[in-house]
Design a protein around this motif. Structure first.
Motif, PDB file in Angstrom:
ATOM      1  N   ALA A   8      36.927  35.043  46.316  1.00  0.00           N
ATOM      2  CA  ALA A   8      37.707  35.366  45.119  1.00  0.00           C
ATOM      3  C   ALA A   8      36.814  35.544  43.895  1.00  0.00           C
ATOM      4  O   ALA A   8      37.007  36.471  43.091  1.00  0.00           O
ATOM      5  N   MET A   9      35.812  34.697  43.746  1.00  0.00           N
ATOM      6  CA  MET A   9      34.905  34.778  42.609  1.00  0.00           C
ATOM      7  C   MET A   9      34.059  36.042  42.661  1.00  0.00           C
ATOM      8  O   MET A   9      33.847  36.709  41.636  1.00  0.00           O
ATOM      9  N   LEU A  10      33.561  36.391  43.841  1.00  0.00           N
ATOM     10  CA  LEU A  10      32.744  37.597  43.973  1.00  0.00           C
ATOM     11  C   LEU A  10      33.532  38.846  43.593  1.00  0.00           C
ATOM     12  O   LEU A  10      33.032  39.720  42.874  1.00  0.00           O
ATOM     13  N   ILE A  11      34.767  38.921  44.074  1.00  0.00           N
ATOM     14  CA  ILE A  11      35.601  40.088  43.771  1.00  0.00           C
ATOM     15  C   ILE A  11      35.910  40.156  42.278  1.00  0.00           C
ATOM     16  O   ILE A  11      35.806  41.226  41.658  1.00  0.00           O
ATOM     17  N   ALA A  12      36.263  39.026  41.682  1.00  0.00           N
ATOM     18  CA  ALA A  12      36.607  38.996  40.260  1.00  0.00           C
ATOM     19  C   ALA A  12      35.406  39.359  39.392  1.00  0.00           C
ATOM     20  O   ALA A  12      35.526  40.161  38.448  1.00  0.00           O
TER      21      ALA A  12
END
Length: 277
Positions: A8-12
């Protein structure tokens, strides 16, 4: 749970980066194009992951990555009102590279029967999903300079003599890197097909001069892409020079050379006499 949070953090963060460097006026449906393209890239990886889990295979991993590069570049080009000289050049560079590397890696994994990198990773769905997400990060960050150049359209007449010199340097670097990578890959493929070389390391051709000539070519060609894109950049868009830097870190610190070195040590322990010969 850690893997889910990391995904989730990588995508955001990638979407925010795309929003930051998105060229002025480059929108689709009122939304900035670059973050949308990056999110679609991750979406393609999720589809690839679902297929990989369903079929229990990693055979389409590299091919999916290459097709993501091509799809992202074509999408950006189709959403641009007018392609600049540098936009056309980087578009051709990335597509030619992706077509060659994607087909080469897909044929190789089919011949070998597996990709050893995933032998342990596939045992955990969350780790496997993270690897596909990291491929989305790779495609996004590596292509960001080229995508920005395609979207930041400038009239051909505005190119100064210095800009033309920069384009020439970038194209020459890409040609050099591409040639080195292609030759190195084919030399190693031919070496591996010879049964007499089983358990040995290639030390002929370009591999006599460099321990990892294919990676050298990869770094040089992506540096060439970034240089070619440079005349189109302004303001925060210069951050797209993270592209060759990310390629360097990926190859030398994360996935490329470290993985090969670990595998080499394992082979040495298993068959020291053969390898030393």
């Amino acid at each position: 749970m850690k893997q889910v949070f990391a995904i989730a953090m990588l995508i955001a963060l990638t979407a925010l980066f795309g929003l930051w460097i998105n060229p002025e006026g480059a929108t689709v449906g009122g939304f900035p194009i670059l973050p949308v393209v990056f999110l679609v890239i991750y979406g393609v990886q999720s589809v690839g992951f679902a297929h990989a889990i369903y079929r229990n295979t990693e055979h389409f991993y590299d091919l999916t990555g290459s097709l993501s590069f091509i799809g992202a570049m074509m999408a950006a080009a189709s959403l641009t009102h007018a392609l600049s000289v540098q936009g056309l050049l980087v578009l051709a560079m990335v597509i030619i590279w992706a077509l060659r590397l994607g087909s080469f890696l897909f044929i190789r994994v089919k011949e070998v029967g597996e990709d050893q990198r995933f032998r342990q990773i596939k045992t955990s769905k969350s780790r496997f999903a993270l690897v596909w997400t990291l491929q989305g990060l790779w495609v996004s960050l590596t292509s960001c300079a080229a995508l920005t150049a395609v979207l930041a359209a400038k009239p051909t007449s505005t190119l100064s003599p210095m800009a033309l010199v920069v384009l020439g340097i970038g194209v020459c670097m890409w040609l050099l890197g591409f040639a080195v990578e292609v030759v190195a890959d084919h030399q190693k493929a031919a070496f591996r097909r010879d049964p007499a070389n089983a358990g040995r390391f290639i030390q002929t051709g370009l591999w006599r001069r460099s321990r990892h000539p294919n990676y050298f070519g990869e770094l040089v060609l992506w540096s060439g892409v970034a240089i070619t894109a440079s005349p189109a950049l302004q303001g925060y868009q210069w951050l797209v020079w993270v592209s060759p830097l990310f390629v360097y870190l990926l190859l030398t610190r994360l996935s490329g050379i470290p993985t090969l070195e670990r595998r080499a040590k394992q082979m040495w322990v298993a068959t020291p006499t053969i390898i030393a010969t």
